[in-house]
Design an enzyme around this catalytic site. Structure first.
Site, PDB file in Angstrom:
ATOM      1  N   THR A 186       0.860  -1.184   0.000  1.00 18.65           N
ATOM      2  CA  THR A 186       0.000   0.000   0.000  1.00 18.65           C
ATOM      3  C   THR A 186       0.894   1.231   0.000  1.00 18.65           C
ATOM      4  OG1 THR A 186       0.004   0.089   2.387  1.00 18.65           O
ATOM      5  CG2 THR A 186      -1.748  -1.172   1.351  1.00 18.65           C
ATOM      6  N   GLU A 331      -5.722  -3.641  -0.993  1.00 19.63           N
ATOM      7  CA  GLU A 331      -6.106  -4.762  -0.147  1.00 19.63           C
ATOM      8  C   GLU A 331      -7.240  -5.580  -0.755  1.00 19.63           C
ATOM      9  OE1 GLU A 331      -5.557  -1.672   0.770  1.00 19.63           O
ATOM     10  OE2 GLU A 331      -4.544  -1.536   2.715  1.00 19.63           O
ATOM     11  N   LYS A 444     -17.401  14.549  12.823  1.00 23.03           N
ATOM     12  CA  LYS A 444     -18.417  13.963  13.695  1.00 23.03           C
ATOM     13  C   LYS A 444     -18.933  15.047  14.622  1.00 23.03           C
ATOM     14  CE  LYS A 444     -16.405   9.514  12.942  1.00 23.03           C
ATOM     15  NZ  LYS A 444     -15.685   8.322  13.410  1.00 23.03           N
ATOM     16  N   TRP A 449     -22.640  12.643  11.214  1.00 20.47           N
ATOM     17  CA  TRP A 449     -21.435  12.771  10.403  1.00 20.47           C
ATOM     18  C   TRP A 449     -21.647  13.773   9.267  1.00 20.47           C
ATOM     19  CZ3 TRP A 449     -19.034   7.197   9.573  1.00 20.47           C
ATOM     20  CH2 TRP A 449     -18.817   6.620  10.828  1.00 20.47           C
TER      21      TRP A 449
END
Lengths: 547, 547
Positions: A186, A331, A444, A449
């Site tokens: 990654t 991934e 948040k 959110w």
């Protein structure tokens, strides 16, 4: 009771053998670093891959060993994919855009025993060779008469010389389909890069799924040019999907500018491509300026980062090219979702269809996803509620190489592990997912959110705004509130209150930024993404008015 | 070295779960035996399948048990597929067109513990119940208020009553993907029927491959009506492929006449279908007579027996429907080859394309094939040489249920097993296969092979010929020579010599029949195929002139 079907492992070598047997004279065309075009067939590619596999095993490469590449998209890179994976070793593709120090770190972490590179990347090899004691040879992917010399690299080997030592009598071994076949690190925005280790099984299943009509829809009628690099999550699986379906491949090498791509599209009859938005900006710019059209190009997958809606429209309306918006990650091998219309959407208005096509799309069979709150409770699929996006499937990692970062999975009540993507998303009633933010960026506020991406996109629509970023800043009552950071266009004027008022009627009242800060520039990463971590550091001491 | 991807088995329950989660409100529409249309969604289907699985396991059905069906294409049959397979038992679909004695033999050979049937087939159940002591219950697939009574069937159970005893809390078990999931007996033209036992793994891989653009090309944009019966090799896999891609399904039940099919195509917006040539003859006849067109129907797979070229042209030229010629067999799950054009064919003339589309087609990834002579030496792919067709792949059987018939495979020098299909075929340089004969019908003359199918097709082109069959008869020098058996059209006249002369210039001289025999009728099987075995018996004492 066991069934009675032939028990054959799913192996990457099986894909290339299939292509060589059943699409033997279908072409693979490569623009080489030298600038010329190289052409050969799947049968040639399979034969040379077997030769290379034999040469590498004579050289001592054995099952599970990692062999690295620093290379563009080309036929030798393809041969390395299959030779290394097919023999039971692990093809480890490295992003040459990383800093040499990072590359050396990755080579050593992976324990690579050989590293093959395109001539472009000789300077990187010269910079790292002394720091990678594990690497037995540095293989220059060049014709013998172009083999470089370097005082700084011991064990500089020529690819063609090496390959010629192998025999075409080599047979692909039948190995466990759960063996490692590929390794990709990654980019590692936080901490060290981490390695995703693909299996033969995961790679073959991913290649099947990627070719489905609702995914890439790749077939033997296509001529596919992967712009997305083979060092970037296996070019989204195309080096496996193309031979699986018998598509002609055109590898663009290092020349990814709009003009070079356009010429290759036209001369080779490319019908299909895949890449990140920035590349397509260059191509669109070229074809508009040159006043030319595409004669064969029909569809392209766009992913890596969100595709601007205007780009989807431009391709369709100006050039008759269908854009397939896609989402995935290292991934995930990488494909998770692709955006194609379903039967039910075909009778909707073009505007309604366009709204759907702007989403990241629908899972393909093999991937499951869900959105959850911070307590991992599943959230509704209403297209509005957003939550942390979790995925699972046979081509999703269960852990990183060498156990880095511990167990990444989150377990549900049934004990099934889900991989947390780090993205925040909505899912609508038809199962279409849309990324609204990164988990670490979402604000948040009072338990609800707020999407920083939505607020930024709106701000950029203001005529006086050149660039905009939104970050959450501490608030005593609401935990966090949005702060809008603005770069004004040269000579333009706009006030804090005007910008806040600009949001009225466009978002819920409690989403509206509490304050605006004007800056000269916003910190951007190498790929043009806003570096929110830096921005948050920059505003570390900032306090909201009245807070 | 093992890779690090999530290790999840490929299970049929996973396909239906995927559809329920991601295409939850996509419809499954069924014409029921009662005549009405039943509609519900993938979410409904998955919930009821789980309930049924729970009810069956409460009833004592356990892993590996066989549960049989005698049923049309409909939603309850679909539920049985998934409930039985999903719980780890084996769904055993039986062809109701077989003789009741054969059905009883199959039920007993399979060891079925339950048998579910559509009301149409109550007479069969009544005929066999007393002869199948292993079957614990006979499940009538009907609403409770239509449950039949029968003095001749002990343990007659209602499907809905049974299902209602199950709980929706049931969870699909995670079982070994190599477990048996389905069982289907071959029609058994020689000897007793033999069972092909599919695994979860083979079924899921087959479903992936079947959906590929070069295979069926099925997607969530499609509304698919499987005419091919679910008792006939899993309706070519469509009950698995449709939910895998999220296609709407329309099940036609028992009404397979042209008019009923046409009405369903139009009312439900069917885009895609699949079936044997005879059904399409009926449909073509109806639409021509009624002078109507299809408003949504775009593509159909035709297989089971060779599709007449005229049918391919009629669908395309009169109705704009693309015919995808396909070939496979019970032992292959069933798909082996499908015929779609490749990129290289798109610039060819329509006539050249038509010649390709008349072939059985190209393998999909997962199936490999070869043609061999009687000593199993591989023959060239030149489109002319024909040989015994052998196949291998993860959805090809390795043996029959209970070891019937011993080891069916032929092993190559590398020890890899190949399944002999019993077909004789050519393969061309592009990998397109064309069946030329059955192995037991092909005429072996002086070491060379003569296709009886080719000779028959030519004879049928003669204006005086109603039907024609060619068989090999003994010859002292050439081993076998072709004998042409002819049924003349009523009132037509043609001589032996005229018919033999008719072949001149159309085939090689040594292919020309040695003699002609005129008969009143040629023995045909239930599906209209010529019974060559009977014909050979009939001409057992025949001697060639001069032989």
């Amino acid at each position: 009771m066991q069934g009675l079907m032939m028990d054959m492992p799913l192996l990457v070598s099986g894909i290339l053998q299939h292509a060589a047997r059943h699409y033997g004279d279908t072409e693979i065309v490569s623009r080489r670093v030298e600038g010329d075009l190289h052409r050969y067939t799947y049968a040639d590619c399979e034969r040379r891959s077997r030769q290379l596999a034999d040469a590498l095993s004579r050289d001592g490469v054995s099952i599970g060993d990692r062999v690295a590449t620093l290379a563009w998209n080309g036929y030798r890179h393809m041969e390395l994919y299959y030779a290394v994976g097919g023999m039971g070793a692990v093809i480890h593709t490295i992003n040459p855009r990383l800093h040499p120090e990072q590359i050396a770190w990755i080579v050593n972490h992976a324990g690579d025993v050989h590293l093959a590179f395109d001539l472009t990347f000789l300077p990187i090899v010269e910079a790292i060779a002394a720091h990678c004691p594990n690497v037995k040879s540095w293989i220059a992917m060049a014709d013998e008469d172009r083999q470089p010399a370097s005082a700084r690299v011991v064990n500089l080997v020529n690819y063609e010389t090496l390959l010629a030592r192998g025999s075409t009598d080599y047979r692909w071994p039948e190995i466990d389909e759960r063996s490692a076949a590929g390794l990709c690190y990654t980019s590692g925005t936080t901490g060290n890069p981490k390695g995703a280790m693909y299996t033969h099984r995961s790679t073959v299943l991913h290649a099947y799924a990627a070719a489905l009509p609702d995914a890439m829809g790749a077939s033997s009628r296509d001529c596919i040019l992967p712009v997305v690099p083979m060092f970037h999550v296996n070019a989204w699986g195309l080096p496996y999907t193309c031979p699986l379906v018998g598509a002609k491949i055109v590898f663009p090498g290092a020349q990814l500018d709009g003009k070079s791509l356009y010429e290759l599209f036209e001369s080779e009859g490319v019908t299909y491509s895949a890449g990140v938005p920035t590349v397509w900006l260059g191509l669109l710019q070229h074809v508009r300026q040159a006043g030319v059209k595409f004669s064969s190009f029909k569809r392209t997958v766009i992913g890596g980062s969100a595709c601007p809606p205007a780009m989807i429209r431009a391709f369709r309306d100006e050039f008759g090219v269908e854009v397939i918006h896609a989402w995935g990650m290292t991934e995930m091998s990488p494909l998770g979702t692709l955006c194609r219309l379903q039967n039910r959407h075909l009778r909707q208005s073009e505007a309604a269809q366009q709204k759907i096509l702007e989403k990241q799309g629908h899972v393909i069979f093999g991937v499951d996803m869900k959105i959850v709150d911070d307590e991992y409770r599943e959230l509704p699929w209403d297209g509005k509620t957003f939550g942390n996006l979790l995925v699972r499937g046979p081509w999703v990692i269960r852990e990183y190489f060498r156990g880095e970062g511990g167990d990444p999975l989150k377990y549900d009540a049934d004990g099934r592990g889900w991989f947390p993507t780090g993205d925040v998303a909505t899912i609508d009633a038809d199962g279409y997912m849309q990324i609204t933010d990164r988990s670490k960026d979402v604000i948040k506020s009072g338990g609800e959110w707020i999407s920083t991406i939505d607020l930024e996109n709106l701000a950029i629509g203001h005529p006086a705004v050149a660039n905009a970023a939104v970050i959450g800043v501490p608030h005593p009552k609401w935990d966090e509130r949005p702060l809008l950071v603005i770069v004004k266009k040269p000579g333009a004027e706009v006030t804090r209150d005007e910008l806040i008022a600009f949001y009225e009627g466009k978002v819920a009242r409690w989403w509206m930024p509490d304050d605006v800060q004007f800056v000269e520039s916003i910190p951007l990463g190498a790929t043009g993404k806003i570096l929110k971590t830096k921005l948050r550091e920059q505003f570390h001491d900032y306090r909201l008015p009245g807070a």
